[in-house]
Scaffold this motif. Sequence first.
Motif, PDB file in Angstrom:
ATOM      1  N   THR A 113      -7.445   7.489  -8.532  1.00  0.00           N
ATOM      2  CA  THR A 113      -6.141   7.778  -9.117  1.00  0.00           C
ATOM      3  C   THR A 113      -5.883   9.258  -8.900  1.00  0.00           C
ATOM      4  O   THR A 113      -6.640  10.103  -9.406  1.00  0.00           O
ATOM      5  CB  THR A 113      -6.116   7.441 -10.616  1.00  0.00           C
ATOM      6  N   THR A 114      -4.838   9.585  -8.156  1.00  0.00           N
ATOM      7  CA  THR A 114      -4.645  10.968  -7.738  1.00  0.00           C
ATOM      8  C   THR A 114      -3.206  11.411  -7.955  1.00  0.00           C
ATOM      9  O   THR A 114      -2.291  10.595  -8.148  1.00  0.00           O
ATOM     10  CB  THR A 114      -4.979  11.143  -6.240  1.00  0.00           C
ATOM     11  N   LYS A 115      -3.038  12.714  -7.899  1.00  0.00           N
ATOM     12  CA  LYS A 115      -1.712  13.290  -7.757  1.00  0.00           C
ATOM     13  C   LYS A 115      -1.346  13.240  -6.266  1.00  0.00           C
ATOM     14  O   LYS A 115      -2.012  12.579  -5.477  1.00  0.00           O
ATOM     15  CB  LYS A 115      -1.704  14.722  -8.282  1.00  0.00           C
ATOM     16  N   GLY A 116      -0.289  13.944  -5.884  1.00  0.00           N
ATOM     17  CA  GLY A 116       0.148  13.916  -4.493  1.00  0.00           C
ATOM     18  C   GLY A 116      -0.948  14.327  -3.521  1.00  0.00           C
ATOM     19  O   GLY A 116      -1.698  15.270  -3.782  1.00  0.00           O
ATOM     20  N   THR A 133      -4.196   4.713  -6.462  1.00  0.00           N
ATOM     21  CA  THR A 133      -2.895   4.996  -7.062  1.00  0.00           C
ATOM     22  C   THR A 133      -2.582   6.469  -6.830  1.00  0.00           C
ATOM     23  O   THR A 133      -3.322   7.351  -7.282  1.00  0.00           O
ATOM     24  CB  THR A 133      -2.902   4.704  -8.572  1.00  0.00           C
ATOM     25  N   VAL A 134      -1.517   6.713  -6.083  1.00  0.00           N
ATOM     26  CA  VAL A 134      -1.106   8.087  -5.777  1.00  0.00           C
ATOM     27  C   VAL A 134       0.173   8.367  -6.554  1.00  0.00           C
ATOM     28  O   VAL A 134       1.213   7.757  -6.282  1.00  0.00           O
ATOM     29  CB  VAL A 134      -0.882   8.284  -4.259  1.00  0.00           C
ATOM     30  N   ASP A 135       0.081   9.243  -7.505  1.00  0.00           N
ATOM     31  CA  ASP A 135       1.228   9.584  -8.343  1.00  0.00           C
ATOM     32  C   ASP A 135       1.987  10.727  -7.684  1.00  0.00           C
ATOM     33  O   ASP A 135       1.800  11.898  -8.000  1.00  0.00           O
ATOM     34  CB  ASP A 135       0.743   9.981  -9.738  1.00  0.00           C
ATOM     35  N   GLY A 136       2.843  10.348  -6.758  1.00  0.00           N
ATOM     36  CA  GLY A 136       3.599  11.351  -6.018  1.00  0.00           C
ATOM     37  C   GLY A 136       3.624  11.014  -4.546  1.00  0.00           C
ATOM     38  O   GLY A 136       3.578   9.857  -4.139  1.00  0.00           O
ATOM     39  N   LEU A 137       3.651  12.037  -3.724  1.00  0.00           N
ATOM     40  CA  LEU A 137       3.795  11.891  -2.283  1.00  0.00           C
ATOM     41  C   LEU A 137       2.438  11.653  -1.618  1.00  0.00           C
ATOM     42  O   LEU A 137       1.458  12.333  -1.926  1.00  0.00           O
ATOM     43  CB  LEU A 137       4.438  13.158  -1.716  1.00  0.00           C
ATOM     44  N   PHE A 138       2.408  10.668  -0.711  1.00  0.00           N
ATOM     45  CA  PHE A 138       1.241  10.479   0.153  1.00  0.00           C
ATOM     46  C   PHE A 138       1.715  10.704   1.584  1.00  0.00           C
ATOM     47  O   PHE A 138       2.478   9.912   2.121  1.00  0.00           O
ATOM     48  CB  PHE A 138       0.650   9.085  -0.003  1.00  0.00           C
ATOM     49  N   GLU A 139       1.261  11.806   2.186  1.00  0.00           N
ATOM     50  CA  GLU A 139       1.833  12.246   3.455  1.00  0.00           C
ATOM     51  C   GLU A 139       0.773  12.339   4.536  1.00  0.00           C
ATOM     52  O   GLU A 139      -0.310  12.901   4.325  1.00  0.00           O
ATOM     53  CB  GLU A 139       2.502  13.615   3.286  1.00  0.00           C
ATOM     54  N   LEU A 140       1.127  11.783   5.709  1.00  0.00           N
ATOM     55  CA  LEU A 140       0.303  11.917   6.911  1.00  0.00           C
ATOM     56  C   LEU A 140       1.172  12.328   8.093  1.00  0.00           C
ATOM     57  O   LEU A 140       0.885  11.976   9.241  1.00  0.00           O
ATOM     58  CB  LEU A 140      -0.406  10.594   7.228  1.00  0.00           C
ATOM     59  N   HIS A 155      -0.950   1.875  -4.517  1.00  0.00           N
ATOM     60  CA  HIS A 155       0.347   2.082  -5.152  1.00  0.00           C
ATOM     61  C   HIS A 155       0.719   3.558  -5.027  1.00  0.00           C
ATOM     62  O   HIS A 155      -0.002   4.425  -5.532  1.00  0.00           O
ATOM     63  CB  HIS A 155       0.302   1.675  -6.624  1.00  0.00           C
ATOM     64  N   VAL A 156       1.824   3.801  -4.330  1.00  0.00           N
ATOM     65  CA  VAL A 156       2.327   5.164  -4.149  1.00  0.00           C
ATOM     66  C   VAL A 156       3.628   5.260  -4.942  1.00  0.00           C
ATOM     67  O   VAL A 156       4.612   4.593  -4.616  1.00  0.00           O
ATOM     68  CB  VAL A 156       2.561   5.482  -2.659  1.00  0.00           C
ATOM     69  N   THR A 157       3.636   6.095  -5.963  1.00  0.00           N
ATOM     70  CA  THR A 157       4.833   6.189  -6.801  1.00  0.00           C
ATOM     71  C   THR A 157       5.920   7.040  -6.161  1.00  0.00           C
ATOM     72  O   THR A 157       7.090   6.940  -6.535  1.00  0.00           O
ATOM     73  CB  THR A 157       4.489   6.777  -8.177  1.00  0.00           C
ATOM     74  N   GLY A 158       5.534   7.905  -5.225  1.00  0.00           N
ATOM     75  CA  GLY A 158       6.518   8.699  -4.493  1.00  0.00           C
ATOM     76  C   GLY A 158       6.756   8.111  -3.115  1.00  0.00           C
ATOM     77  O   GLY A 158       6.812   6.900  -2.934  1.00  0.00           O
ATOM     78  N   GLN A 159       6.890   8.990  -2.141  1.00  0.00           N
ATOM     79  CA  GLN A 159       7.134   8.554  -0.771  1.00  0.00           C
ATOM     80  C   GLN A 159       5.817   8.407  -0.009  1.00  0.00           C
ATOM     81  O   GLN A 159       4.835   9.097  -0.275  1.00  0.00           O
ATOM     82  CB  GLN A 159       8.013   9.564  -0.034  1.00  0.00           C
ATOM     83  N   LEU A 160       5.832   7.496   0.960  1.00  0.00           N
ATOM     84  CA  LEU A 160       4.773   7.403   1.959  1.00  0.00           C
ATOM     85  C   LEU A 160       5.355   7.933   3.258  1.00  0.00           C
ATOM     86  O   LEU A 160       6.343   7.400   3.768  1.00  0.00           O
ATOM     87  CB  LEU A 160       4.312   5.956   2.137  1.00  0.00           C
ATOM     88  N   GLY A 220      -2.036  -4.555   3.332  1.00  0.00           N
ATOM     89  CA  GLY A 220      -1.566  -5.714   2.591  1.00  0.00           C
ATOM     90  C   GLY A 220      -1.510  -5.434   1.102  1.00  0.00           C
ATOM     91  O   GLY A 220      -2.428  -4.853   0.531  1.00  0.00           O
ATOM     92  N   GLY A 221      -0.425  -5.844   0.449  1.00  0.00           N
ATOM     93  CA  GLY A 221      -0.281  -5.625  -0.982  1.00  0.00           C
ATOM     94  C   GLY A 221       0.091  -4.210  -1.376  1.00  0.00           C
ATOM     95  O   GLY A 221       0.160  -3.891  -2.567  1.00  0.00           O
ATOM     96  N   LEU A 222       0.372  -3.338  -0.411  1.00  0.00           N
ATOM     97  CA  LEU A 222       0.781  -1.966  -0.712  1.00  0.00           C
ATOM     98  C   LEU A 222       2.128  -1.949  -1.447  1.00  0.00           C
ATOM     99  O   LEU A 222       3.028  -2.723  -1.120  1.00  0.00           O
ATOM    100  CB  LEU A 222       0.898  -1.179   0.597  1.00  0.00           C
ATOM    101  N   THR A 223       2.251  -1.064  -2.423  1.00  0.00           N
ATOM    102  CA  THR A 223       3.522  -0.851  -3.116  1.00  0.00           C
ATOM    103  C   THR A 223       3.918   0.617  -2.982  1.00  0.00           C
ATOM    104  O   THR A 223       3.128   1.510  -3.312  1.00  0.00           O
ATOM    105  CB  THR A 223       3.417  -1.217  -4.605  1.00  0.00           C
ATOM    106  N   VAL A 224       5.126   0.849  -2.479  1.00  0.00           N
ATOM    107  CA  VAL A 224       5.646   2.212  -2.327  1.00  0.00           C
ATOM    108  C   VAL A 224       6.988   2.269  -3.058  1.00  0.00           C
ATOM    109  O   VAL A 224       7.921   1.549  -2.706  1.00  0.00           O
ATOM    110  CB  VAL A 224       5.816   2.595  -0.844  1.00  0.00           C
ATOM    111  N   ASP A 225       7.066   3.111  -4.053  1.00  0.00           N
ATOM    112  CA  ASP A 225       8.294   3.189  -4.848  1.00  0.00           C
ATOM    113  C   ASP A 225       9.357   4.073  -4.216  1.00  0.00           C
ATOM    114  O   ASP A 225      10.552   3.831  -4.377  1.00  0.00           O
ATOM    115  CB  ASP A 225       7.968   3.726  -6.253  1.00  0.00           C
TER     116      ASP A 225
END
Length: 534
Positions: A113-116, A133-140, A155-160, A220-225
């Motif tokens: 469980t992480t921040k961005g 669970t990424v609370d914020g941006l997950f950027e590559l 689960h990415v609550t921000g952008q992927l 599979g099963g990824l959720t991006v808000d």
Amino acid sequence: MLRSRPLWRLTAAERQVWDAYPSGAWVDLRIGDAARDDPAEGAAWGPERTVRAELVTALLLGARPAKPGQVAGLRLAGARITGMLDLSDATITSKLHLLNCHLPGTVSLTDATTKGMRFRGCDIHRIRAARATVDGLFELDSCTVHSGVRLDNAHVTGQLRLARARLMAPGMAEPGPGGRPGSDNHKASESYMEDARRPFAEAERQERGWDQNHWALWAGGLTVDGGAFCRDVQTVGGLRLIGARFNSGLYLQRAVIKGTGAHSVYADHLQATSVECSAGFTAEGTVRLRGARVTGVLSFDQATLSAEGRALHLSHMQVDELILTPASVQGEVNLGYSRVGVLLDHPSAYPGHVHLNGFAYESLRGDARLADRLSWVGRDPGGYRPQPYEHLAAWYRRIGHEQEARRVLLAKQRARRATTGLAGRLAGLLLDLIVGYGYRPWLAGVWFAVLLAAGTAVFATHPPSQVGLDERRVFHPFPYTLDLLVPVSVFELRGAWEPVGWTQWLANVLIASGWILATALIAGGTRLLRPSTP
């Protein structure tokens, strides 16, 4: 504390990272030379640019507190991070931002469980973030990942963000010098945990029937808000997105997906507000979105799709608007049993086989002519299917184009005729020639006029002989021919005159033709007046 562990001896680069973490300040180890700062060549970087993964892990897990009034964070540019960055099962409250770094080991965020988390322009061996669970941006953005990215059930609550990234499936990594995948130095840097988990991953793969070596992104099963922005991404290996949810859309414009297995994109039951596989999107291998739910636009505008067999599998979907105007399609397109609000397409843009049985739409847009649509509904590889014709005719009738609807239903009968036996084909051909299966009743009038004119001309030059000479009657060829054509004698001339010679055959043909025309008109009128089933 770190001072009681082997990490107490810090290099100069590591000391900078240690000191900067409590305030979240940047540590930039780049030298300003674009070629030498290229993270793909990071294996050649010396100790002045090397930071151990253990140090990064220790800081993110709370080895140093934040300075009063400031936010702690690890921001590092131009570093080679050696070893496996293992944050599995951790709860991380500070952000990680790596820029132009070289990571020859695996980045593991499994069950964390992480921040961005931001990796920009980095060269990474592998990323594992299953159930994270990424609370914020997950950027590559602009990263190169040599052995795939795992985000299944994350689960990415921000952008992927994967814009301009290069992803390769495990086993597909390109060999390179130094610490890049395939080299001895790289293999030596891998943690023993990677080897320990391999048998379990192999067993799981065999149990599920999936080969992870074909997937550059296993999600599979990824959720991006907050939206998944994957524009210009390039992969060697497919995207596995079964059951993924993109609550603010999935954007793959100009992406190049080179599947190493049968599929380039496998996204059954995907849910999204919009999906953009457009503006130069290229896929080598089947793009499959069976059972997907898209509440906005699913677009393949100017896409290039190619596969052996089925290029586009879009069956059992529910989509508000489907834009199917690709630049090129090599392979079949399957739209069977899908429900689409608006279909914007041109059938000539996907000229191969099309599965349309059960496909329903509320509106058709585009510049397709009726001939294009008739070709479209007749390209099912399984042969004649009545439902596509019926639904297309119902749509034309719904928008007030009754003539086009009749032409579609006529084409349906002609296609069905090819599936019947010899007797059925002959009867159907006769009905088609006479009244166009009831959808062209005016043809019966044409045939009647032709037979009436021919009979009148023949009997005018070869009049029949009078039956009974007790009264003298004047012969008129026109009403006599008309009386022969009408099934029930109206003028009572048929019994008063007897054809002679070969004209007897003509009279019999006229009588039989009259019955055939009458029967065809009755059958056609019944079909014409019967309400059509959409």
